[in-house]
Design a protein around this motif. Structure first.
Motif, PDB file in Angstrom:
ATOM      1  N   GLY A   2       3.538 -11.746  -3.454  1.00  0.00           N
ATOM      2  CA  GLY A   2       2.243 -11.415  -4.044  1.00  0.00           C
ATOM      3  C   GLY A   2       1.365 -10.627  -3.091  1.00  0.00           C
ATOM      4  N   THR A   3       1.423 -10.975  -1.805  1.00  0.00           N
ATOM      5  CA  THR A   3       0.631 -10.260  -0.809  1.00  0.00           C
ATOM      6  C   THR A   3       1.117  -8.824  -0.666  1.00  0.00           C
ATOM      7  OG1 THR A   3       0.313 -12.332   0.367  1.00  0.00           O
ATOM      8  CG2 THR A   3      -0.193 -10.332   1.561  1.00  0.00           C
ATOM      9  N   LEU A   4       2.419  -8.625  -0.706  1.00  0.00           N
ATOM     10  CA  LEU A   4       2.973  -7.271  -0.633  1.00  0.00           C
ATOM     11  C   LEU A   4       2.499  -6.413  -1.795  1.00  0.00           C
ATOM     12  CD1 LEU A   4       6.664  -7.743   0.511  1.00  0.00           C
ATOM     13  CD2 LEU A   4       5.015  -6.174   1.481  1.00  0.00           C
ATOM     14  N   THR A  10      -3.790  -2.048  -3.309  1.00  0.00           N
ATOM     15  CA  THR A  10      -5.065  -1.686  -2.690  1.00  0.00           C
ATOM     16  C   THR A  10      -4.917  -0.521  -1.726  1.00  0.00           C
ATOM     17  OG1 THR A  10      -4.764  -3.386  -0.994  1.00  0.00           O
ATOM     18  CG2 THR A  10      -6.073  -3.979  -2.924  1.00  0.00           C
ATOM     19  N   GLY A  11      -3.811  -0.461  -0.981  1.00  0.00           N
ATOM     20  CA  GLY A  11      -3.641   0.585   0.030  1.00  0.00           C
ATOM     21  C   GLY A  11      -3.095   1.880  -0.500  1.00  0.00           C
ATOM     22  N   THR A  12      -2.012   1.832  -1.235  1.00  0.00           N
ATOM     23  CA  THR A  12      -1.326   3.036  -1.690  1.00  0.00           C
ATOM     24  C   THR A  12      -1.956   3.616  -2.953  1.00  0.00           C
ATOM     25  OG1 THR A  12       0.714   2.139  -0.795  1.00  0.00           O
ATOM     26  CG2 THR A  12       0.933   3.991  -2.293  1.00  0.00           C
ATOM     27  N   VAL A  13      -2.155   2.777  -3.931  1.00  0.00           N
ATOM     28  CA  VAL A  13      -2.658   3.242  -5.225  1.00  0.00           C
ATOM     29  C   VAL A  13      -4.178   3.407  -5.198  1.00  0.00           C
ATOM     30  CG1 VAL A  13      -2.732   2.695  -7.702  1.00  0.00           C
ATOM     31  CG2 VAL A  13      -0.719   2.126  -6.377  1.00  0.00           C
ATOM     32  N   GLY A  14      -4.850   2.654  -4.328  1.00  0.00           N
ATOM     33  CA  GLY A  14      -6.300   2.747  -4.247  1.00  0.00           C
ATOM     34  C   GLY A  14      -7.016   1.837  -5.228  1.00  0.00           C
TER      35      GLY A  14
END
Length: 58
Positions: A2-4, A10-14
Motif C-alpha cells: 500500500g505504501t508503494l 503522489t510522486g509519479t502521477v502527482g
C-alpha cells in the motif's frame, strides 16, 4: 504494498495524498461490506447468490 502504491501515486502521477486516503477508505468500506455478507475475506468460498438469483428477487 500500500505504501508503494501511495508513494507512486503522489510522486509519479502527482495525485494529492488526500486522494489516496479517499481511495484507501473506499477499499476499507468494500472489504467491510464483503466481510459482513460473506463472513470471510477469502475469494475461495463465497455463499452469495449467483447473479441470476439477484435479478429474480423483488
Amino acid at each position: 504494498m500500500g505504501t508503494l502504491i501511495s508513494d507512486d501515486l503522489t510522486g509519479t502521477v502527482g495525485m494529492a495524498l488526500g486522494t489516496t486516503t479517499v481511495f484507501a477508505s473506499g477499499l476499507v468500506i468494500v472489504f467491510a461490506a464483503w466481510y459482513r455478507i460473506e463472513r470471510t475475506l477469502t475469494i475461495h468460498s463465497t455463499s452469495a447468490l449467483p447473479p441470476a438469483a439477484w435479478s429474480t428477487r423483488r
